[in-house]
Design an enzyme around this catalytic site. Structure first.
Site, PDB file in Angstrom:
ATOM      1  N   SER A 259      17.319  35.599 -22.439  1.00 15.97           N
ATOM      2  CA  SER A 259      17.041  36.533 -21.345  1.00 15.97           C
ATOM      3  C   SER A 259      18.266  37.282 -20.861  1.00 15.97           C
ATOM      4  O   SER A 259      18.160  38.422 -20.404  1.00 15.97           O
ATOM      5  CB  SER A 259      16.402  35.784 -20.183  1.00 15.97           C
ATOM      6  OG  SER A 259      17.253  34.765 -19.698  1.00 15.97           O
TER       7      SER A 259
ATOM      8  N   HIS B  80      10.308  35.624 -23.309  1.00 13.74           N
ATOM      9  CA  HIS B  80      10.627  37.049 -23.262  1.00 13.74           C
ATOM     10  C   HIS B  80      10.220  37.780 -24.539  1.00 13.74           C
ATOM     11  O   HIS B  80      10.355  39.007 -24.604  1.00 13.74           O
ATOM     12  CB  HIS B  80      12.118  37.241 -23.015  1.00 13.74           C
ATOM     13  CG  HIS B  80      12.570  36.765 -21.671  1.00 13.74           C
ATOM     14  ND1 HIS B  80      12.578  37.565 -20.562  1.00 13.74           N
ATOM     15  CD2 HIS B  80      13.012  35.554 -21.255  1.00 13.74           C
ATOM     16  CE1 HIS B  80      13.008  36.887 -19.519  1.00 13.74           C
ATOM     17  NE2 HIS B  80      13.285  35.658 -19.913  1.00 13.74           N
TER      18      HIS B  80
ATOM     19  N   LYS C 200       5.981  37.032 -17.837  1.00 10.77           N
ATOM     20  CA  LYS C 200       6.808  38.130 -18.323  1.00 10.77           C
ATOM     21  C   LYS C 200       5.888  39.281 -18.739  1.00 10.77           C
ATOM     22  O   LYS C 200       5.283  39.907 -17.898  1.00 10.77           O
ATOM     23  CB  LYS C 200       7.699  37.641 -19.468  1.00 10.77           C
ATOM     24  CG  LYS C 200       8.605  36.483 -19.064  1.00 10.77           C
ATOM     25  CD  LYS C 200       9.550  36.856 -17.941  1.00 10.77           C
ATOM     26  CE  LYS C 200      10.556  35.782 -17.607  1.00 10.77           C
ATOM     27  NZ  LYS C 200      10.029  34.620 -16.922  1.00 10.77           N
TER      28      LYS C 200
END
Length: 334
Positions: free
Chosen positions: A211, A239, A270
């Site tokens: 991230s 992610h 996300k």
């Protein structure tokens, strides 16, 4: 007249972390409070500004001065802008009308609905796995999965840049923790080679997309090493889902190894734009986690409106490739 002002003393969050037992545990609480009241800290600028609308591409915030500002949203995890998609919002509203706003029970008692099971099956289908399990949030999901699978006598081998929840799950498990340099496969092999022969319980854990830097775990090199040294592999692709890979199925799809990943973890917070975590894998693995992942067994189930919205998100991802393509068009443009 020249006015000389004293420089602002920059304090760091680490300055108020847990101490060494030599002071009242609330001393750090008082210290932080004193620091924030003495003078503004630049590191706090912009934190916690209230949203006055949805986390859409264009939204509004309330500034520290109490004024409304129209802004372009570049700070949201909702990479695909699906939090406001009409189908997603309609599905959540319908589920709220039918089931209410919360479940009021843990999943194994009275906290599940057909929507929960349908989302688990859809996640498994999307990721090419046999089954999946939902957690109330991504952080607790990582903690629950790792502490369920590993214990004293086992070893968890972490990339140095893994998410905090992965390290916390490893600590809670009681397993030995080894760390290899970020994305350094040669160092990972040295760690594996030095493990005692009688340490059979081996779990390599890595983020898919890291991230802080946005780089990818070299899964094409990690998985052969795991097979060579008798280790299982867990990928937290929080992610990567909806973003990486030709169809948005994440980092393993990018490297062409979805089938080889033993434990595939992700979040609904996300790209899916909601809250929650999930783990996908073999049917036997998921059945085990339902009984031994304490953060699943002892946590209230996700609210049905959240589940319904997430279910619609994954339907859209499977039906409409333009959602994924539009994101990458923006990435390339920027």
């Amino acid at each position: 007249m020249t006015v000389i002002t004293a420089p602002v003393e920059i304090r760091h969050f680490e300055d108020f972390a847990a101490g060494n037992g030599e002071a009242d545990i609330f001393r750090k609480v008082e210290g932080l409070n004193e620091c924030l009241h003495e003078q503004a800290q630049p590191c706090m600028d912009g934190l916690g500004l209230p949203l006055l609308g949805p986390p859409a591409p264009n939204t509004s915030i309330l500034d520290d001065d109490g004024r409304r500002h129209d802004v372009i949203m570049l700070g949201s995890n909702s990479y695909l802008a699906l939090t406001t998609h009409p189908r997603v919002v309609a599905a959540a509203k319908e589920a709220c009308d039918h089931y209410g706003y919360g479940m009021g029970a843990v999943p194994l008692y009275a906290g599940n609905t057909p929507l929960h099971r349908e989302l688990e099956e859809t996640l498994a289908l999307f990721l090419g796995k046999e089954d999946a399990i939902l957690f109330p949030c991504g952080y607790s999901g990582n903690v629950g999965v790792i502490s369920a699978l590993c214990g004293p006598g086992d070893v968890v081998i972490n990339d140095a840049a893994n998410h905090a929840s992965i390290f916390d799950g490893a600590r809670l498990s009681g397993a030995e923790i080894k760390v290899f340099l970020h994305r350094n496969v040669e160092h990972l092999e040295r760690v594996l080679r030095r493990l005692p022969d009688d340490t059979k319980g081996r779990l390599i854990v890595t983020d898919g997309v890291f991230s802080m830097d946005g780089d990818l775990a070299p899964l094409d090199r990690i998985l052969p090493l795991a097979q060579k040294y008798g280790a299982r592999v867990m990928v937290d692709d929080a992610h990567g889902i909806g973003v990486v890979g030709p169809t948005g199925r994440g980092t393993p799809e990018h490297f062409g190894c979805l089938a080889e990943v033993d434990v595939l973890f992700g979040t609904l917070s996300k790209a899916p734009g909601a809250i929650g975590g999930y783990c996908a894998g073999s049917r036997e693995l998921i059945n085990y986690l339902r009984l031994y992942a304490r953060t699943y067994f002892f946590s209230t189930a996700l609210p049905a409106p959240v589940v319904a919205g997430a279910l619609e998100v994954f339907r859209l991802l499977m039906e409409d490739p333009s959602i994924h393509d539009d994101l990458w068009r923006n990435v390339v443009y920027l």
